[in-house]
Design an enzyme around this catalytic site. Sequence first.
Site, short mmCIF file in Angstrom:
data_model
loop_
_atom_site.label_atom_id
_atom_site.label_comp_id
_atom_site.label_asym_id
_atom_site.label_seq_id
_atom_site.Cartn_x
_atom_site.Cartn_y
_atom_site.Cartn_z
N ASP A 103 0.89 -1.19 0.01
CA ASP A 103 0.09 0.17 -0.04
C ASP A 103 0.79 1.23 0.08
O ASP A 103 1.67 1.21 0.78
CB ASP A 103 -0.82 -0.06 1.31
N ASP A 205 -3.14 4.77 -2.29
CA ASP A 205 -4.11 5.28 -1.35
C ASP A 205 -4.61 6.50 -1.95
O ASP A 205 -4.10 7.57 -2.09
CB ASP A 205 -3.66 5.37 0.14
N GLU A 261 8.98 1.06 -16.36
CA GLU A 261 10.55 1.00 -16.18
C GLU A 261 10.84 -0.34 -15.50
O GLU A 261 12.04 -1.08 -15.86
CB GLU A 261 11.01 2.16 -15.88
N HIS A 331 -11.04 -2.39 4.10
CA HIS A 331 -11.11 -2.13 5.59
C HIS A 331 -11.81 -1.10 5.81
O HIS A 331 -11.48 -0.52 6.90
CB HIS A 331 -9.42 -2.18 5.81
N ASP A 332 -12.36 -0.37 4.81
CA ASP A 332 -13.11 0.94 5.12
C ASP A 332 -14.58 0.61 5.07
O ASP A 332 -15.49 1.81 5.20
CB ASP A 332 -12.80 2.03 4.17
C1 GLC Z 1 -7.76 5.50 2.15
C2 GLC Z 1 -7.68 4.24 3.28
C3 GLC Z 1 -8.15 4.76 4.59
C4 GLC Z 1 -7.50 5.73 4.93
C5 GLC Z 1 -7.55 6.59 4.28
C6 GLC Z 1 -6.69 7.96 4.59
O1 GLC Z 1 -9.21 5.74 2.16
O2 GLC Z 1 -8.19 3.02 2.81
O3 GLC Z 1 -8.17 3.46 5.54
O4 GLC Z 1 -7.92 6.18 6.46
O5 GLC Z 1 -7.33 6.39 2.83
O6 GLC Z 1 -5.34 7.47 4.25
#
Ligand code: GLC
Length: 536
Positions: A103, A205, A261, A331-332
């Site tokens: 990530d 992200d 690349e 996870h959100d």
């Molecule tokens: C993204 C992530 C989330 C986080 C946000 C800020 O939406 O999935 O969990 O809080 O970005 O980084």
Amino acid sequence: MTERTRTQGWWREAVIYQVYPRSYRDTDGDGVGDLPGIASRLDHLAELGVDAVWISPIYPSPMADFGYDVADYTGIDPLFGTMADFDALLAAAHGRGLKVILDFVPNHSSEAHPWFVESRSSHDNRRRDWYIWRDAAPEGGPPTNWQSASGGPAWEWDGGTGQYYLHTFLPEQPDLNWRNPEVRAAMLDAMRFWFKKGVDGFRLDVVYHCVKDAEFREDPVNPDHEPAIDPPFGAVIRTHSSDQPEVMPLVVEPMRALADEMGGRLLIGEIYLPPARLMRYYGTDGSGVQLPFNFALVFADWNAGALRDLILGYERLLPEGGWPNWVLGNHDQSRIATRIGPGGARLAAVLLLAGLRGTPTIYYGDEIGMEDVPIPPDRVRDPWERNMPGLGEGRDPCRTPMRWTDGRGAGFCAPDVKPWLPIGTVGPDGTVAAQADAPGSMLTLHQALLRLRRTHPALHRGDYEAIDVQGDVLLVVRRAKGERIAVALNFGDRMAEVALPSDVTGVLLGAQDAARPSAKLLRLPLRAAAIVALAV
Ligand code: GLC
């Protein structure tokens, strides 16, 4: 690199699995999952049959947002282990043929990142412009009406230097200034560091937030916002604070050039936008991310007609060479089994892994039907819940520990250890161990689906021949290389009879007596699915 090579790649036929590392497996007794814990469960992923694992952030972090506040883009937080642990995990995953996706958090760092510490130290610090600093509005108060996604205004006053800084999320997550070429170079260097180690890709992200309006214009006020039920960020429409035209040239295109690349690396964009605006992030001729996350199913109405319209609408908008992708949860978001019930989640798995064209992403725990775990007030960890209580923005319920075995600790942590979030009530059937050999379990369903997907080109790369609705049934017919496969999903609560375009030649998945192979008819019990091979 030609357009063709830019739009082809391993990721097209891959199945991605997201691990939220805090909740996968704790090996050092602190109640938080770690890298050796993930390494110890790679067999589970191999047996499941996925191709790539995406791991949410593992970098050094004060954990204000559980790792999405990065204090060092090229390190490992001791909570998760060491760089040696990471190298071992990467090698072990690769040894099993699993790709590893990290990530990357480009929009903001942690306030504890040395860059921000320098930036806030004085106006003339060399890194002042690495973040977004503005004077107060002429009448006092924040420079614009921009809102933070984590609750409250997006600007924080810094008494030391007498200016505001921008934070699209928590005040502990100051936004980097991607208009500054030094920032761009530093961030690309961090990505290069991991690519050189052999990391196969990044999930980026909130990449669509990375650049803001150069003139800092006010966002339009949202006339439909209801403060009692809507989160505060919905008070404005993010016209100027997100999804700016410069995101592609300043952020995505340089990242993609680097990924190319380095050879065949994948970029996934976390982009919460309606499909019509999402498509821009594919770029022209494969200059964008290969997979801009498609969250349509997260917000879908789960009935046959709505799903057909959603799939057709998405396909219609896809640009030339753009490869689709689908997501049920992360996870959100509230878990799929909670959103549509356990029976619905089984249908959703069949749709995701067999019905839909494109790369699927599975959220850890969904393969055993995990549901959101209620979090008692004294165990709440997510700052979003604290900042926006009662509005359903808290994300702890979908981040609870993976359930490996029955009993205290659920195989996530030792029985005498307090897990960072409650495990919830572990039903005897709700674990990996219990489901592993149980015919008809959610886990064996996932394994069967992934085996089928792997062996049938119609399922891992096939086109749509038809996407039809018959009553409560969604019928998807896919084809490739002389193969035609029908995926039928009964979203209703009655037995349904489905008319197929040609005879069934074999039942690939579903109750054996559901199909009458000599006929073009399929009987489908309530809330059941079947996958059948059709005469070509
Ligand atoms: C993204 C992530 C989330 C986080 C946000 C800020 O939406 O999935 O969990 O809080 O970005 O980084």
